[in-house]
Design an enzyme around this catalytic site. Structure first.
Site, PDB file in Angstrom:
ATOM      1  N   TYR A  67      -2.823  10.242  -0.070  1.00 28.80           N
ATOM      2  CA  TYR A  67      -2.619   9.421  -1.259  1.00 28.80           C
ATOM      3  C   TYR A  67      -3.242   8.124  -0.893  1.00 28.80           C
ATOM      4  O   TYR A  67      -3.254   7.537   0.222  1.00 28.80           O
ATOM      5  CB  TYR A  67      -1.102   9.188  -1.576  1.00 28.80           C
ATOM      6  CG  TYR A  67      -0.894   8.044  -2.567  1.00 28.80           C
ATOM      7  CD1 TYR A  67      -1.070   8.262  -3.972  1.00 28.80           C
ATOM      8  CD2 TYR A  67      -0.347   7.098  -2.127  1.00 28.80           C
ATOM      9  CE1 TYR A  67      -0.780   7.475  -4.959  1.00 28.80           C
ATOM     10  CE2 TYR A  67      -0.006   5.875  -3.096  1.00 28.80           C
ATOM     11  CZ  TYR A  67      -0.352   6.288  -4.714  1.00 28.80           C
ATOM     12  OH  TYR A  67      -0.036   5.375  -5.649  1.00 28.80           O
TER      13      TYR A  67
ATOM     14  N   ASP B 215      -8.841   5.069   5.375  1.00 27.55           N
ATOM     15  CA  ASP B 215      -7.680   4.437   4.686  1.00 27.55           C
ATOM     16  C   ASP B 215      -6.410   4.217   5.681  1.00 27.55           C
ATOM     17  O   ASP B 215      -5.828   5.082   5.780  1.00 27.55           O
ATOM     18  CB  ASP B 215      -6.890   5.258   3.500  1.00 27.55           C
ATOM     19  CG  ASP B 215      -6.093   4.741   2.627  1.00 27.55           C
ATOM     20  OD1 ASP B 215      -5.649   3.645   3.052  1.00 27.55           O
ATOM     21  OD2 ASP B 215      -5.602   5.144   1.490  1.00 27.55           O
TER      22      ASP B 215
ATOM     23  N   LYS C  35       0.007  -2.720   3.230  1.00 27.93           N
ATOM     24  CA  LYS C  35       1.317  -2.733   3.563  1.00 27.93           C
ATOM     25  C   LYS C  35       1.671  -3.681   4.654  1.00 27.93           C
ATOM     26  O   LYS C  35       1.963  -4.948   4.388  1.00 27.93           O
ATOM     27  CB  LYS C  35       1.474  -1.002   4.196  1.00 27.93           C
ATOM     28  CG  LYS C  35       1.150  -0.201   3.029  1.00 27.93           C
ATOM     29  CD  LYS C  35       2.317   0.768   2.814  1.00 27.93           C
ATOM     30  CE  LYS C  35       2.076   2.061   1.987  1.00 27.93           C
ATOM     31  NZ  LYS C  35       3.212   2.254   0.831  1.00 27.93           N
TER      32      LYS C  35
HETATM   33  C1  LIG Z   1      -2.428   5.620   2.678  1.00 27.33           C
HETATM   34  C2  LIG Z   1      -2.243   4.743   1.339  1.00 27.33           C
HETATM   35  N1  LIG Z   1      -3.144   4.149   0.738  1.00 27.33           N
HETATM   36  C3  LIG Z   1      -3.042   3.492  -0.404  1.00 27.33           C
HETATM   37  C4  LIG Z   1      -1.855   3.112  -0.783  1.00 27.33           C
HETATM   38  C5  LIG Z   1      -1.674   2.214  -2.038  1.00 27.33           C
HETATM   39  O1  LIG Z   1      -1.253   1.196  -1.683  1.00 27.33           O
HETATM   40  P1  LIG Z   1      -0.671   0.285  -2.759  1.00 27.33           P
HETATM   41  O2  LIG Z   1       0.979   0.892  -3.108  1.00 27.33           O
HETATM   42  O3  LIG Z   1      -0.217  -0.961  -2.171  1.00 27.33           O
HETATM   43  O4  LIG Z   1      -1.321   0.360  -3.807  1.00 27.33           O
HETATM   44  C6  LIG Z   1      -0.878   3.709  -0.264  1.00 27.33           C
HETATM   45  C7  LIG Z   1       0.637   3.354  -0.913  1.00 27.33           C
HETATM   46  O5  LIG Z   1       1.611   4.281  -0.259  1.00 27.33           O
HETATM   47  C8  LIG Z   1      -0.986   4.645   0.909  1.00 27.33           C
HETATM   48  O6  LIG Z   1       0.129   5.305   1.398  1.00 27.33           O
END
Ligand SMILES: Cc1ncc(COP(=O)(O)O)c(C=O)c1O
Length: 464
Positions: free
Chosen positions: A168, A270, A298
């Site tokens: 994700y 990511d 986060k």
């Molecule tokens: C690995 C990863 N990337 C991106 C995101 C997206 O982050 P946000 O919820 O701050 O948009 C998340 C959210 O859980 C994530 O787990």
């Protein structure tokens, strides 16, 4: 399946249903105010919540405050918080250094859309920790990964990207593909389909995202060969953390980099979830593989909304010279920068990581003991401050393995923890606990004790 095995499975099913029903009843009984708020909220909040992830069974939990390692709900129940706001509360709650930085900045103005000196200090520290020299900021993980994908396409002049099934990366169009597909939608494992993960996204965009299987270098090699000179790059969570915790096999991350570069394509890690939580410099530093781009969010802002995108000098020159416009009214917001500076320099310190490591070991050993003592079919996986129980006998190495894990055990475990005063992230087998810099041994012992109570009730026959 033999008659005996099928009887065992039926018994386990019945037992599981009964313990879930009993625990859900206790859960709701403990939270009458949350229940009332959930009903009232539906009048003016879509679904009665502020993000669809907050719609959880048996009902959303409404919180009133957080301090240190604990949160308190509107009914006055206190919890050891291992939910950590979906992995964003590595600092714990109301950490004095974060509270001070935010309060001081609030006195001096919360928004200018002009850079402030803290941005320099933050970028310098991120460069030191993650090894990429040049950084920019955004406000959420979604924005950061969106910029990274744009940037890979902008630099290479290619449209296709590769994404891992089960990763994700936020809710923008290019990555809302094969996030959690069911078996029918996912296609054959050796050639996964690009399955839309949300409505509202044109098929034409979904088709630009090609899907690979985690830990499968051959699959990526095949995609690169089949689409020669068309793939801009690849984005992945270098340790998967939206499917429990799935670690890269030795050589996988380095192999990806080598393959992609051989085809003049780029690699984005990511690290929105893994970033500061698996260690001071993320998976990047732990695994000693330097990607072309890194995204963070986060826990970075100590609980304040912030994100960062780091890149090589060559890639970020493309931003500096206007080749790609990386913009945003709130990028580098002074409040976010002050909190992030405090997080990096005063909170996520070497001593804090040592404490987390002690607690990680304690949690992993205590829970694994309870698993073994009660004959549960399960194992513990941890990565720094993060950890989870995977209810399967076999280690999970990719999304298909994860699909086979029985989620009902995770839900039952979550309910036992919650009713026993430990708040784990909802969403069963997908999420992990987060140990913050403010947790202590007593907090972890509570997690272990609750797990043991659950294990006694659910064992010995489990799914998996
Ligand atoms: C690995 C990863 N990337 C991106 C995101 C997206 O982050 P946000 O919820 O701050 O948009 C998340 C959210 O859980 C994530 O787990």
């Amino acid at each position: 399946m033999t008659t005996e095995a099928s009887t065992d499975t039926k018994l386990a099913d019945t037992k599981l249903k009964e313990i879930i029903a009993a625990q859900e009843e206790i859960f709701v009984r403990r939270q009458p105010k949350s229940q009332r708020l959930a009903e009232q909220a539906k009048q003016h909040l879509a679904g009665g919540v502020t993000s669809s992830w907050q719609i959880t069974a048996p009902q959303p939990v409404w919180l009133s405050r957080g301090r240190g390692s604990k949160v308190t709900d509107v009914d006055g129940n206190e919890y050891v918080d291992l939910h950590g706001g979906y992995g964003a509360a590595l600092a714990g709650h109301a950490h004095p250094a974060i509270a001070k930085a935010v309060a001081e900045q609030a006195q001096n103005g919360t928004h200018f859309a002009q850079p402030t000196p803290d941005a320099v200090a933050v970028a310098q520290e991120l460069a030191r920790r993650f090894g990429l020299p040049i950084w920019r900021f955004a406000n959420s993980g979604t924005e950061a990964t969106m910029d990274a994908v744009h940037l890979m396409r902008s630099i290479t002049g290619r449209d296709l990207i590769i994404k891992i099934e089960g990763c994700y990366h936020g809710h923008h169009d290019s990555v809302q593909v094969s996030v959690a597909p069911d078996e029918q939608d996912a296609g054959p494992q050796e050639k996964p389909r690009s399955a839309p993960s949300s409505s509202g996204i044109p098929r034409a965009i979904t088709d630009l995202t090609l899907i690979a299987t985690f830990n499968d270098l051959d699959g990526v090699a095949r995609l690169l060969e089949e689409n020669e000179n068309e793939i801009a790059g690849m984005i992945l969570e270098p340790v998967m953390m939206n499917a429990g915790i799935i670690k890269p096999e030795p050589g996988y991350l380095a192999g990806l980099k080598e393959l992609l570069h051989r085809h003049q394509a780029l690699l984005t890690f990511d690290e929105v979830k893994t970033g500061l939580t698996v260690g001071p410099g993320g998976v990047t530093r732990n695994e000693n593989v330097q990607p072309d781009l890194i995204t963070l969010a986060k826990s970075l802002g100590g609980g304040v909304s912030v994100a960062a995108i780091g890149g090589t000098a060559q890639i970020m020159a493309h931003v500096a010279d206007g080749g790609y416009e990386m913009v945003g009214t709130f990028n580098g917001n002074p409040l976010a920068m002050a909190a992030t500076r405090a997080m990096l320099t005063e909170v996520a310190t070497p001593e804090a990581y040592q404490n987390i490591e002690r607690l990680r070991q304690r949690a992993a050993a205590g829970i694994q003991d309870a698993i073994n003592e009660n004959g549960l079919v399960a194992h513990v996986v941890t990565a720094g401050a993060k950890g989870c129980v995977v209810f399967s006998a076999e280690p999970v190495t990719n999304y298909r393995g994860f699909l086979g894990v029985d989620d009902r055990y995770s839900h039952a475990h979550w309910l036992y923890q919650h009713n026993g005063g430990v708040f784990l992230p909802p969403w069963g087998k997908i999420e992990q606990w987060l140990i913050s810099v403010q947790h202590n041994e007593a907090d972890i012992d509570r997690l272990i004790e609750n797990f043991a109570v659950f294990a006694r009730a659910a064992g010995p026959a489990t799914g998996g």
